[in-house]
Design a protein around this motif. Structure first.
Motif, PDB file in Angstrom:
ATOM      1  N   ASP A 117       0.826  -1.208   0.000  1.00  0.00           N
ATOM      2  CA  ASP A 117       0.000   0.000   0.000  1.00  0.00           C
ATOM      3  C   ASP A 117       0.862   1.260   0.000  1.00  0.00           C
ATOM      4  OD1 ASP A 117      -2.170  -1.648   0.052  1.00  0.00           O
ATOM      5  OD2 ASP A 117      -2.678  -1.298   2.161  1.00  0.00           O
ATOM      6  N   ILE A 118       1.987   1.208   0.723  1.00  0.00           N
ATOM      7  CA  ILE A 118       2.909   2.342   0.744  1.00  0.00           C
ATOM      8  C   ILE A 118       3.481   2.574  -0.653  1.00  0.00           C
ATOM      9  CG2 ILE A 118       5.120   3.179   1.655  1.00  0.00           C
ATOM     10  CD1 ILE A 118       4.484   1.628   4.232  1.00  0.00           C
ATOM     11  N   VAL A 119       3.897   1.482  -1.306  1.00  0.00           N
ATOM     12  CA  VAL A 119       4.432   1.565  -2.668  1.00  0.00           C
ATOM     13  C   VAL A 119       3.398   2.176  -3.605  1.00  0.00           C
ATOM     14  CG1 VAL A 119       5.140   0.198  -4.668  1.00  0.00           C
ATOM     15  CG2 VAL A 119       6.070  -0.331  -2.410  1.00  0.00           C
ATOM     16  N   ASN A 120       2.171   1.714  -3.494  1.00  0.00           N
ATOM     17  CA  ASN A 120       1.097   2.202  -4.356  1.00  0.00           C
ATOM     18  C   ASN A 120       0.882   3.705  -4.177  1.00  0.00           C
ATOM     19  OD1 ASN A 120      -1.231   1.448  -6.197  1.00  0.00           O
ATOM     20  ND2 ASN A 120      -2.334   2.436  -4.528  1.00  0.00           N
ATOM     21  N   GLN A 121       0.862   4.157  -2.923  1.00  0.00           N
ATOM     22  CA  GLN A 121       0.646   5.577  -2.649  1.00  0.00           C
ATOM     23  C   GLN A 121       1.801   6.423  -3.180  1.00  0.00           C
ATOM     24  OE1 GLN A 121      -2.073   6.709  -1.821  1.00  0.00           O
ATOM     25  NE2 GLN A 121      -3.074   5.710  -0.099  1.00  0.00           N
ATOM     26  N   LEU A 122       3.034   5.991  -2.903  1.00  0.00           N
ATOM     27  CA  LEU A 122       4.197   6.762  -3.342  1.00  0.00           C
ATOM     28  C   LEU A 122       4.256   6.856  -4.865  1.00  0.00           C
ATOM     29  CD1 LEU A 122       6.967   5.399  -0.932  1.00  0.00           C
ATOM     30  CD2 LEU A 122       5.854   7.625  -0.827  1.00  0.00           C
ATOM     31  N   PHE A 123       4.081   5.722  -5.531  1.00  0.00           N
ATOM     32  CA  PHE A 123       4.154   5.690  -6.993  1.00  0.00           C
ATOM     33  C   PHE A 123       3.060   6.567  -7.606  1.00  0.00           C
ATOM     34  CE2 PHE A 123       6.779   2.512  -9.399  1.00  0.00           C
ATOM     35  CZ  PHE A 123       6.753   3.178 -10.607  1.00  0.00           C
ATOM     36  N   ASN A 124       1.841   6.424  -7.107  1.00  0.00           N
ATOM     37  CA  ASN A 124       0.727   7.163  -7.696  1.00  0.00           C
ATOM     38  C   ASN A 124       0.831   8.668  -7.466  1.00  0.00           C
ATOM     39  OD1 ASN A 124      -0.584   4.976  -8.844  1.00  0.00           O
ATOM     40  ND2 ASN A 124      -1.737   4.512  -6.995  1.00  0.00           N
ATOM     41  N   VAL A 125       1.293   9.064  -6.280  1.00  0.00           N
ATOM     42  CA  VAL A 125       1.422  10.493  -6.006  1.00  0.00           C
ATOM     43  C   VAL A 125       2.498  11.121  -6.890  1.00  0.00           C
ATOM     44  CG1 VAL A 125       2.148  12.188  -4.292  1.00  0.00           C
ATOM     45  CG2 VAL A 125       0.521  10.416  -3.660  1.00  0.00           C
ATOM     46  N   VAL A 126       3.645  10.440  -7.016  1.00  0.00           N
ATOM     47  CA  VAL A 126       4.733  10.998  -7.829  1.00  0.00           C
ATOM     48  C   VAL A 126       4.330  11.063  -9.305  1.00  0.00           C
ATOM     49  CG1 VAL A 126       7.113  10.687  -8.594  1.00  0.00           C
ATOM     50  CG2 VAL A 126       6.515  10.273  -6.211  1.00  0.00           C
ATOM     51  N   THR A 127       3.664  10.023  -9.803  1.00  0.00           N
ATOM     52  CA  THR A 127       3.251  10.055 -11.210  1.00  0.00           C
ATOM     53  C   THR A 127       2.167  11.102 -11.449  1.00  0.00           C
ATOM     54  OG1 THR A 127       1.733   8.207 -10.775  1.00  0.00           O
ATOM     55  CG2 THR A 127       3.861   7.675 -11.748  1.00  0.00           C
ATOM     56  N   SER A 128       1.351  11.377 -10.433  1.00  0.00           N
ATOM     57  CA  SER A 128       0.330  12.415 -10.599  1.00  0.00           C
ATOM     58  C   SER A 128       0.954  13.799 -10.704  1.00  0.00           C
ATOM     59  CB  SER A 128      -0.665  12.380  -9.432  1.00  0.00           C
ATOM     60  OG  SER A 128      -0.082  12.879  -8.247  1.00  0.00           O
ATOM     61  N   MET A 129       2.156  13.955 -10.119  1.00  0.00           N
ATOM     62  CA  MET A 129       2.851  15.242 -10.176  1.00  0.00           C
ATOM     63  C   MET A 129       3.654  15.396 -11.462  1.00  0.00           C
ATOM     64  SD  MET A 129       2.185  17.052  -7.443  1.00  0.00           S
ATOM     65  CE  MET A 129       3.539  18.226  -7.442  1.00  0.00           C
ATOM     66  N   TYR A 130       4.342  14.325 -11.867  1.00  0.00           N
ATOM     67  CA  TYR A 130       5.250  14.415 -13.005  1.00  0.00           C
ATOM     68  C   TYR A 130       4.643  13.875 -14.297  1.00  0.00           C
ATOM     69  CZ  TYR A 130       9.141  15.570  -9.885  1.00  0.00           C
ATOM     70  OH  TYR A 130       9.964  16.178  -8.983  1.00  0.00           O
TER      71      TYR A 130
END
Length: 226
Positions: A117-130
């Protein structure tokens, strides 16, 4: 002072040999500009660093909002349960399934929510920014994950893969620990670059070995501070 460790440091020096510049960067300088210098170059460097800090601050805000939405119940802060630990992991992006955790160390559970779940949150937040097509621009991001009482250093890279949407296989290497600071990231980044080259070349690698390199450099730093 932890509040100041993200303030960019720019060398403006008359020492201009390649050896001087390398030494300045080894000391942790974000940029090195030699005299005589062009005013526009200096302003461009400053503007670029300010823009990067704004992006990182925005990422921190979005990540903490994302973790708040997962309804984490923190009974005892992790930093009190274990004074010194590091979690190292590798995750790939899959167009069908999203972020997929591939490797992690240690195996024991050290967070109040699953690492997936941590991986999912980190990946999705960063991709939403970049954006997915520019995710590798997020290479080397130090984040505060306040809801987990931790800090994370994220490194994104990719290798060509014609079966993927953007023609490349994207992945994230990350280290999470309570005490990662800017100066740690300078050395951790070099470790991650070495690891990333092995991933690109499909060379087998030992995650515990890389975890130990990071552990040793942070442990040595904590001993120096004491």
């Amino acid at each position: 002072n932890p509040r100041w460790n993200r303030i960019p440091f720019i060398f403006l020096s008359a020492l201009s040999t390649p050896k001087d510049i390398r030494f300045g960067k080894l000391l942790g300088a974000d940029d090195y500009l030699t005299k005589p210098f062009n005013e526009k170059d200096l302003l461009a460097i400053i503007s670029g660093r300010i823009a990067r800090n704004k992006r990182v601050n925005a990422l921190n805000t979005k990540i903490n909002e994302a973790f708040l939405s997962t309804n984490i119940e923190m009974k005892t802060p992790i930093t009190r349960q274990r004074e010194f630990y590091i979690c190292l992991f590798l995750a790939f992006w899959d167009d069908r399934f999203g972020p997929e955790l591939k490797r992690s160390f240690p195996d024991e559970k050290i967070f109040p929510i699953p690492l997936e779940d941590i991986v999912n949150q980190l990946f999705n937040v960063v991709t939403s920014m970049y954006g997915h097509n520019k995710i590798t621009k997020a290479e080397g991001v130090l984040l505060d994950i306040k809801n987990l009482n931790n800090r994370g250093y994220l490194f994104f890279d990719s290798y060509p893969d014609k079966n993927e949407r953007f023609g490349e296989k994207q992945y994230m290497i990350a280290a999470i620990a309570p005490s990662i600071n800017y100066f740690h990231t300078l050395e951790i980044k070099e470790i991650f670059i070495d690891l990333s080259e092995k991933i690109k070349k499909r060379i087998d690698w030992d995650i515990e070995k890389y975890w130990k390199q990071i552990y040793d450099l942070m442990l040595l730093d904590s001993i120096k501070i004491e």
